[in-house]
Enzyme design. Structure first.
Site, PDB file in Angstrom:
ATOM      1  N   ASP A  67      14.811  47.344  42.974  1.00 45.48           N
ATOM      2  CA  ASP A  67      14.075  46.090  43.125  1.00 45.48           C
ATOM      3  C   ASP A  67      14.983  44.872  43.243  1.00 45.48           C
ATOM      4  O   ASP A  67      16.196  44.961  43.016  1.00 45.48           O
ATOM      5  CB  ASP A  67      13.084  45.907  41.956  1.00 45.48           C
ATOM      6  CG  ASP A  67      13.693  46.305  40.608  1.00 45.48           C
ATOM      7  OD1 ASP A  67      14.926  46.368  40.506  1.00 45.48           O
ATOM      8  OD2 ASP A  67      12.916  46.552  39.668  1.00 45.48           O
ATOM      9  N   ASP A 136       5.979  46.448  29.106  1.00 44.68           N
ATOM     10  CA  ASP A 136       4.597  46.687  29.560  1.00 44.68           C
ATOM     11  C   ASP A 136       4.466  48.024  30.295  1.00 44.68           C
ATOM     12  O   ASP A 136       3.459  48.285  30.945  1.00 44.68           O
ATOM     13  CB  ASP A 136       4.122  45.536  30.459  1.00 44.68           C
ATOM     14  CG  ASP A 136       4.927  45.422  31.755  1.00 44.68           C
ATOM     15  OD1 ASP A 136       5.875  46.221  31.963  1.00 44.68           O
ATOM     16  OD2 ASP A 136       4.593  44.540  32.579  1.00 44.68           O
ATOM     17  N   HIS A 138       6.351  49.091  32.818  1.00 45.38           N
ATOM     18  CA  HIS A 138       6.716  49.125  34.245  1.00 45.38           C
ATOM     19  C   HIS A 138       7.978  49.958  34.489  1.00 45.38           C
ATOM     20  O   HIS A 138       8.840  50.069  33.626  1.00 45.38           O
ATOM     21  CB  HIS A 138       6.846  47.717  34.840  1.00 45.38           C
ATOM     22  CG  HIS A 138       8.018  46.908  34.399  1.00 45.38           C
ATOM     23  ND1 HIS A 138       7.945  45.563  34.146  1.00 45.38           N
ATOM     24  CD2 HIS A 138       9.336  47.236  34.185  1.00 45.38           C
ATOM     25  CE1 HIS A 138       9.135  45.113  33.806  1.00 45.38           C
ATOM     26  NE2 HIS A 138      10.000  46.106  33.815  1.00 45.38           N
ATOM     27  N   GLU A 143       4.217  46.800  37.942  1.00 45.01           N
ATOM     28  CA  GLU A 143       3.552  46.254  36.763  1.00 45.01           C
ATOM     29  C   GLU A 143       2.223  46.964  36.516  1.00 45.01           C
ATOM     30  O   GLU A 143       1.745  47.705  37.388  1.00 45.01           O
ATOM     31  CB  GLU A 143       3.326  44.755  36.980  1.00 45.01           C
ATOM     32  CG  GLU A 143       4.614  43.948  37.167  1.00 45.01           C
ATOM     33  CD  GLU A 143       5.403  43.757  35.870  1.00 45.01           C
ATOM     34  OE1 GLU A 143       5.351  44.626  34.976  1.00 45.01           O
ATOM     35  OE2 GLU A 143       6.091  42.725  35.755  1.00 45.01           O
TER      36      GLU A 143
HETATM   37  C1  F6R Z   1      15.227  46.692  36.954  1.00 46.63           C
HETATM   38  C2  F6R Z   1      14.042  47.503  36.719  1.00 46.63           C
HETATM   39  C3  F6R Z   1      13.194  47.252  35.513  1.00 46.63           C
HETATM   40  C4  F6R Z   1      13.978  47.376  34.218  1.00 46.63           C
HETATM   41  C5  F6R Z   1      13.088  47.079  33.014  1.00 46.63           C
HETATM   42  C6  F6R Z   1      13.833  47.147  31.709  1.00 46.63           C
HETATM   43  O1  F6R Z   1      15.865  47.101  38.147  1.00 46.63           O
HETATM   44  O2  F6R Z   1      13.759  48.344  37.502  1.00 46.63           O
HETATM   45  O3  F6R Z   1      12.130  48.163  35.520  1.00 46.63           O
HETATM   46  O4  F6R Z   1      14.494  48.667  34.116  1.00 46.63           O
HETATM   47  O5  F6R Z   1      12.527  45.800  33.155  1.00 46.63           O
HETATM   48  O6  F6R Z   1      14.784  46.121  31.668  1.00 46.63           O
HETATM   49  P1  F6R Z   1      15.871  46.044  30.504  1.00 46.63           P
HETATM   50  O7  F6R Z   1      16.744  47.218  30.678  1.00 46.63           O
HETATM   51  O8  F6R Z   1      16.602  44.762  30.754  1.00 46.63           O
HETATM   52  O9  F6R Z   1      15.116  46.061  29.234  1.00 46.63           O
END
Ligand code: F6R
Length: 261
Positions: A67, A136, A138, A143
């Site tokens: 992403d 959440d 994701h 989301e």
């Molecule tokens: C980022 C991504 C997100 C993160 C998630 C957890 O490329 O795909 O799904 O893996 O938001 O983020 P952290 O590791 O910062 O808690």
């Protein structure tokens, strides 16, 4: 789903890096799906160590990131392009031509999303996909409410995610509202998936993903439909799993288990 619970974040990082390294060693032109955020930093550090100290070779490896924030240029320090360059790519011998991160600044998102999907297919699909998980539930930026069959597209971020990710920006208002993300359907096509989670703030999402119903309410629950997914969790992230004892028992009995196909 295989659930592997490790004492510390460092153990999670080393164990998950071992899986990625094994894929590369078995297939030098492997295609990696990569995530950003705090969680995979230790894994990337370990891959860099393996490259420098044990000759792990990325020269034929291709990568596709999950992403990017819409509106951020690759040289913006908060962009995922920048993150990947700083935390992995500049430290290994990867060919920049084999690196793919979704564009946050294209002037034609639908065409770009289609191109990105085609490019993954052209490279033969993703051999191993690295995932973190949002509080959440994701994966990527899929989301709550994301179709479990979704493909690469624009996604509006949840307020919870904006709040969670504000720590990387000067002010919460600077966090972009839109992202471009691989879909849940795109992710599920990876041959192998490793999801990493660290910290008590992920415990609810992890329990929903592993033990909850398969539901768009928690995008990570779709991984229950994937035959080769391993979750590497530290103690805190595993804190709300009801079947914890069984997951540990499986790991304990693993060495004696009959070979699977
Ligand atoms: C980022 C991504 C997100 C993160 C998630 C957890 O490329 O795909 O799904 O893996 O938001 O983020 P952290 O590791 O910062 O808690």
């Amino acid at each position: 789903m295989e659930v592997v619970i490790k004492k510390t974040y460092e153990d999670v990082s080393v164990a998950s890096a071992r899986v990625v390294a094994e894929v590369i060693n078995n297939k030098p032109d492997a295609v990696l799906g990569l995530a950003t955020g705090s969680t995979p930093l230790g894994l990337y550090k370990e891959l860099i160590r393996l490259h420098h100290e044990e000759g792990l070779d990325f020269s034929h490896v291709s990568t596709f990131n999950l992403d990017e924030y819409v509106g951020l240029k690759p040289d913006n320090p908060q962009s995922y392009h920048y993150f990947m360059h700083e935390n992995l790519f500049k430290h290994i011998n990867i060919d920049p031509q084999n690196v793919h991160v979704p564009s946050g600044t294209t002037n034609n998102y639908p065409a770009f999303c289609e191109w990105y999907e085609d490019r993954i297919e052209e490279r033969g699909g993703i051999d191993v996909q690295v995932l973190g998980i949002g509080s959440d539930g994701h994966i990527g930026f899929n989301e709550p409410g994301s179709s479990l069959g979704s493909r690469t597209r624009i996604k509006t971020l949840n307020k919870q995610t904006i709040e969670d990710n504000a720590r990387f920006f000067d002010k919460p208002e600077d966090v972009p509202v839109y992202s471009i993300t691989m879909g849940v359907g795109t992710i599920l096509e990876a041959e192998r998936i490793v999801l990493l989670a660290n910290g008590a703030n992920k415990a609810r999402a992890v329990a929903d993903a592993v033990e909850g119903p398969v539901s768009a309410r928690c995008a990570a629950s779709a991984l229950q439909m994937h035959p080769e997914t391993t979750l590497f969790l530290n103690e805190d992230a595993a804190g709300k799993l009801e079947m914890r004892e069984y997951y540990d028992w499986i790991q304990e009995k693993k060495p004696g288990a009959p070979e699977t196909a």
